[in-house]
Design a protein around this motif. Structure first.
Motif, mmCIF file in Angstrom:
data_model
loop_
_atom_site.group_PDB
_atom_site.id
_atom_site.type_symbol
_atom_site.label_atom_id
_atom_site.label_comp_id
_atom_site.label_asym_id
_atom_site.label_seq_id
_atom_site.Cartn_x
_atom_site.Cartn_y
_atom_site.Cartn_z
ATOM 1 N N LEU A 177 9.153 44.360 -26.485
ATOM 2 C CA LEU A 177 8.798 44.497 -25.077
ATOM 3 C C LEU A 177 7.277 44.532 -25.000
ATOM 4 O O LEU A 177 6.630 45.324 -25.692
ATOM 5 N N HIS A 178 6.717 43.691 -24.173
ATOM 6 C CA HIS A 178 5.282 43.382 -24.206
ATOM 7 C C HIS A 178 4.779 43.198 -22.776
ATOM 8 O O HIS A 178 5.520 42.766 -21.909
ATOM 9 N N THR A 179 3.539 43.529 -22.545
ATOM 10 C CA THR A 179 2.919 43.166 -21.279
ATOM 11 C C THR A 179 1.444 42.914 -21.500
ATOM 12 O O THR A 179 0.878 43.299 -22.518
ATOM 13 N N HIS A 180 0.846 42.227 -20.564
ATOM 14 C CA HIS A 180 -0.558 41.828 -20.647
ATOM 15 C C HIS A 180 -1.049 41.574 -19.231
ATOM 16 O O HIS A 180 -0.262 41.582 -18.296
ATOM 17 N N HIS A 181 -2.325 41.393 -19.065
ATOM 18 C CA HIS A 181 -2.894 41.182 -17.721
ATOM 19 C C HIS A 181 -2.577 39.761 -17.250
ATOM 20 O O HIS A 181 -3.402 38.864 -17.323
ATOM 21 N N PHE A 182 -1.367 39.578 -16.762
ATOM 22 C CA PHE A 182 -0.915 38.287 -16.260
ATOM 23 C C PHE A 182 0.049 38.580 -15.122
ATOM 24 O O PHE A 182 0.917 39.432 -15.264
ATOM 25 N N SER A 187 3.166 38.661 -12.671
ATOM 26 C CA SER A 187 4.581 38.325 -12.793
ATOM 27 C C SER A 187 4.925 37.272 -11.741
ATOM 28 O O SER A 187 4.340 37.238 -10.659
ATOM 29 N N PRO A 188 5.886 36.393 -12.050
ATOM 30 C CA PRO A 188 6.139 35.244 -11.175
ATOM 31 C C PRO A 188 6.718 35.560 -9.801
ATOM 32 O O PRO A 188 6.425 34.853 -8.844
ATOM 33 N N LEU A 189 7.521 36.613 -9.649
ATOM 34 C CA LEU A 189 8.159 36.869 -8.362
ATOM 35 C C LEU A 189 7.426 37.901 -7.518
ATOM 36 O O LEU A 189 7.205 37.694 -6.334
ATOM 37 N N SER A 190 7.061 39.033 -8.100
ATOM 38 C CA SER A 190 6.483 40.131 -7.327
ATOM 39 C C SER A 190 4.957 40.162 -7.384
ATOM 40 O O SER A 190 4.332 40.910 -6.648
ATOM 41 N N ASN A 191 4.385 39.387 -8.281
ATOM 42 C CA ASN A 191 2.931 39.373 -8.496
ATOM 43 C C ASN A 191 2.429 40.717 -9.038
ATOM 44 O O ASN A 191 1.258 41.043 -8.909
ATOM 45 N N ASN A 192 3.324 41.507 -9.619
ATOM 46 C CA ASN A 192 2.915 42.698 -10.358
ATOM 47 C C ASN A 192 2.461 42.219 -11.733
ATOM 48 O O ASN A 192 2.032 41.079 -11.862
ATOM 49 N N GLN A 193 2.563 43.016 -12.769
ATOM 50 C CA GLN A 193 2.146 42.574 -14.102
ATOM 51 C C GLN A 193 3.359 42.085 -14.881
ATOM 52 O O GLN A 193 4.378 42.766 -14.945
ATOM 53 N N GLU A 194 3.230 40.904 -15.465
ATOM 54 C CA GLU A 194 4.332 40.306 -16.211
ATOM 55 C C GLU A 194 4.721 41.162 -17.414
ATOM 56 O O GLU A 194 3.868 41.680 -18.123
ATOM 57 N N VAL A 195 6.030 41.303 -17.633
ATOM 58 C CA VAL A 195 6.578 41.914 -18.835
ATOM 59 C C VAL A 195 7.367 40.825 -19.538
ATOM 60 O O VAL A 195 8.149 40.104 -18.916
ATOM 61 N N SER A 196 7.134 40.692 -20.832
ATOM 62 C CA SER A 196 7.777 39.624 -21.593
ATOM 63 C C SER A 196 8.283 40.161 -22.920
ATOM 64 O O SER A 196 8.099 41.326 -23.255
ATOM 65 N N ALA A 197 8.935 39.283 -23.665
ATOM 66 C CA ALA A 197 9.366 39.590 -25.027
ATOM 67 C C ALA A 197 8.473 38.759 -25.940
ATOM 68 O O ALA A 197 8.322 37.552 -25.752
ATOM 69 N N GLU A 216 7.701 42.086 -35.192
ATOM 70 C CA GLU A 216 6.251 42.140 -35.400
ATOM 71 C C GLU A 216 5.570 41.445 -34.237
ATOM 72 O O GLU A 216 5.883 40.312 -33.911
ATOM 73 N N GLY A 217 4.647 42.139 -33.596
ATOM 74 C CA GLY A 217 3.937 41.593 -32.448
ATOM 75 C C GLY A 217 2.475 41.975 -32.517
ATOM 76 O O GLY A 217 1.799 41.684 -33.488
ATOM 77 N N ASP A 218 2.006 42.698 -31.487
ATOM 78 C CA ASP A 218 0.609 43.133 -31.474
ATOM 79 C C ASP A 218 0.479 44.467 -30.742
ATOM 80 O O ASP A 218 1.486 45.100 -30.414
ATOM 81 N N ASP A 219 -0.756 44.893 -30.481
ATOM 82 C CA ASP A 219 -1.003 46.192 -29.849
ATOM 83 C C ASP A 219 -0.500 46.266 -28.412
ATOM 84 O O ASP A 219 -0.435 47.362 -27.845
ATOM 85 N N LEU A 220 -0.166 45.134 -27.795
ATOM 86 C CA LEU A 220 0.329 45.145 -26.421
ATOM 87 C C LEU A 220 1.850 45.353 -26.351
ATOM 88 O O LEU A 220 2.464 45.167 -25.318
ATOM 89 N N ASP A 221 2.429 45.782 -27.475
ATOM 90 C CA ASP A 221 3.859 46.092 -27.552
ATOM 91 C C ASP A 221 4.110 47.594 -27.553
ATOM 92 O O ASP A 221 5.234 48.029 -27.765
ATOM 93 N N ILE A 222 3.088 48.408 -27.336
ATOM 94 C CA ILE A 222 3.215 49.856 -27.487
ATOM 95 C C ILE A 222 3.330 50.534 -26.118
ATOM 96 O O ILE A 222 2.533 50.286 -25.220
ATOM 97 N N ARG A 246 10.233 57.402 -18.130
ATOM 98 C CA ARG A 246 9.328 56.297 -17.793
ATOM 99 C C ARG A 246 8.701 55.802 -19.081
ATOM 100 O O ARG A 246 8.550 56.555 -20.051
ATOM 101 N N PHE A 247 8.307 54.532 -19.065
ATOM 102 C CA PHE A 247 7.568 53.940 -20.170
ATOM 103 C C PHE A 247 6.234 53.467 -19.623
ATOM 104 O O PHE A 247 6.188 52.600 -18.743
ATOM 105 N N LYS A 248 5.152 54.049 -20.137
ATOM 106 C CA LYS A 248 3.810 53.664 -19.712
ATOM 107 C C LYS A 248 3.162 52.845 -20.823
ATOM 108 O O LYS A 248 3.114 53.273 -21.981
ATOM 109 N N HIS A 249 2.665 51.685 -20.452
ATOM 110 C CA HIS A 249 2.066 50.775 -21.423
ATOM 111 C C HIS A 249 0.714 51.307 -21.873
ATOM 112 O O HIS A 249 -0.122 51.674 -21.046
#
Length: 159
Positions: free
Chosen positions: A54-59, A61-71, A77-83, A100-103
């Motif tokens: 579970l990952h997010t970054h400053h991009f 999201s396509p429907l709500s224009n909030n922040q995209e969450v992706s896999a 194994e991913g990166d620091d944006l998976d925490i 709650r899960f806070k990125h």
């Protein structure tokens, strides 16, 4: 639209085999199986079927224009944006607790507000990150395998 990474969506059916996530420790820290998850602990959530985190970054999201969450990532194994930080009310995340899960990297809360995709994933809801804590970002484990830690970590009764 979006980053091109695998979408993370929500569905109503709690028995959907694609809805299972494994809780893991940060990549630089150990997380022994069966150890209770502490409120405030940093974790990674790895999708059981794909091995992506579970990952997010400053991009946006396509429907709500909030922040995209992706896999993202391969075989867990991913990166620091998976925490993500588990936010709960007691000492540990209990089975029946809404949490709650806070990125860690972007400080958004994992959320779902009801926007639904059309073709090809009709009826699935957009999961995204929101900057404020509210009723859209409570999550509850509904199914899964809960492992009770043994009293002696060197002794176990698995086959």
């Amino acid at each position: 639209t979006g980053s091109g990474q695998q979408s993370v969506t929500g569905v109503e059916a709690s028995d959907d085999a694609n809805s299972y996530w494994r809780i893991r420790g940060k990549s630089d820290g150990s997380c022994q199986r069966g150890t209770p998850v502490k409120c405030g602990q940093a974790i990674r959530l790895t999708h059981v079927n794909t091995g992506k985190n579970l990952h997010t970054h400053h991009f946006p999201s396509p429907l709500s224009n909030n922040q995209e969450v992706s896999a993202f990532g391969d075989d867990g194994e991913g990166d620091d944006l998976d925490i993500w930080i588990v936010q709960c009310s007691g000492t540990y995340w209990e089975r029946e607790d809404a949490v709650r899960f806070k990125h860690v990297g972007t400080e958004v809360f994992l959320s779902i507000t009801g926007e639904q995709y059309g073709h090809p994933i009709r009826g699935q809801r957009e999961v995204h990150g929101m900057p404020t804590a509210n009723h859209h970002n409570y999550w509850k484990a509904m199914e899964g395998v809960f492992i009770k830690p043994s009293m002696d970590p060197a002794k176990h009764d698995e086959l």
